[in-house]
Motif scaffolding. Sequence first.
Motif, short mmCIF file in Angstrom:
data_model
loop_
_atom_site.label_atom_id
_atom_site.label_comp_id
_atom_site.label_asym_id
_atom_site.label_seq_id
_atom_site.Cartn_x
_atom_site.Cartn_y
_atom_site.Cartn_z
N GLN A 172 0.83 -1.21 0.00
CA GLN A 172 0.00 0.00 0.00
C GLN A 172 0.87 1.26 0.00
O GLN A 172 0.53 2.25 -0.64
CB GLN A 172 -0.95 0.00 1.20
N ALA A 173 2.02 1.20 0.69
CA ALA A 173 2.94 2.34 0.69
C ALA A 173 3.51 2.56 -0.72
O ALA A 173 3.64 3.72 -1.16
CB ALA A 173 4.06 2.12 1.70
N LEU A 174 3.82 1.48 -1.44
CA LEU A 174 4.29 1.62 -2.82
C LEU A 174 3.19 2.23 -3.69
O LEU A 174 3.46 3.10 -4.52
CB LEU A 174 4.71 0.27 -3.38
N LEU A 175 1.96 1.77 -3.50
CA LEU A 175 0.84 2.31 -4.28
C LEU A 175 0.61 3.78 -3.97
O LEU A 175 0.25 4.56 -4.87
CB LEU A 175 -0.43 1.50 -4.02
N LYS A 176 0.85 4.17 -2.74
CA LYS A 176 0.71 5.60 -2.39
C LYS A 176 1.78 6.42 -3.12
O LYS A 176 1.49 7.50 -3.63
CB LYS A 176 0.80 5.82 -0.89
N GLU A 177 3.00 5.92 -3.16
CA GLU A 177 4.06 6.63 -3.90
C GLU A 177 3.69 6.74 -5.38
O GLU A 177 3.91 7.78 -6.00
CB GLU A 177 5.39 5.90 -3.76
N ILE A 178 3.13 5.69 -5.92
CA ILE A 178 2.68 5.71 -7.32
C ILE A 178 1.59 6.76 -7.49
O ILE A 178 1.62 7.57 -8.43
CB ILE A 178 2.17 4.31 -7.74
N ARG A 179 0.64 6.78 -6.58
CA ARG A 179 -0.45 7.76 -6.65
C ARG A 179 0.10 9.19 -6.56
O ARG A 179 -0.37 10.09 -7.25
CB ARG A 179 -1.48 7.49 -5.56
N ASP A 180 1.10 9.40 -5.72
CA ASP A 180 1.70 10.72 -5.59
C ASP A 180 2.32 11.17 -6.92
O ASP A 180 2.21 12.33 -7.31
CB ASP A 180 2.75 10.74 -4.49
N VAL A 181 3.00 10.25 -7.61
CA VAL A 181 3.57 10.57 -8.92
C VAL A 181 2.45 10.92 -9.90
O VAL A 181 2.52 11.93 -10.61
CB VAL A 181 4.44 9.40 -9.46
N GLU A 182 1.41 10.10 -9.90
CA GLU A 182 0.29 10.38 -10.81
C GLU A 182 -0.35 11.73 -10.49
O GLU A 182 -0.66 12.50 -11.41
CB GLU A 182 -0.77 9.29 -10.72
N ASP A 183 -0.57 12.00 -9.22
CA ASP A 183 -1.19 13.27 -8.84
C ASP A 183 -0.35 14.46 -9.30
O ASP A 183 -0.91 15.48 -9.71
CB ASP A 183 -1.40 13.34 -7.33
#
Length: 186
Positions: A172-183
């Motif tokens: 989930q932490a990796l997915l959050k980092e991914i979401r931050d890049v997308e945002d």
Amino acid sequence: MSSIKSLPLDQFLATLAAKQPTPGGGAAAAVGAAIGNAAASMAAAYTTRKKDAESGAKAKAEALQSDMDVTEFLQAADDDAEAYANLQRTWKESVAEEEKAKIEARALAIPTNLVEACHKNILSIHGFLPHCNTNITSDAKVGIHTLAGAARAAYQTVLVNSPPEEEKMRLQALLKEIRDVEDELL
């Protein structure tokens, strides 16, 4: 079933849509990741002009291209289909506990590795964006967003395989980092 990596796209999609257990969501996620890598690799290929060589962008583009291997993701699609078929076998046949544990671990490892690989590649593409040919950055961003979708899809396959709570939190932490890049890109 034929190897997923050797199927024409229309055949893969028809096979995926059929009422059969494999290929399934894990294979779909892996093929999506391969498409994301291909889009980013294409953007890098367009960053190899003379002026890119002079600025150092060409070297960064070539490094990104070497990281954007689609074959690893296509192999993951085949591996996921095989792992799920083996997992299904444990539900129908008597399988020794040690063998069953290995099969379950592999079924969990494949989508976990996919999430991790998508995360790594997204960060590589994101780092390349400032050097990308400005006429084609949208394709590099398509690579990021496609890989992000693949990572989220692979995570759903992880969840089906009942990972330990700490592993869920790590992913989930990796997915959050991914979401931050997308945002940042939106």
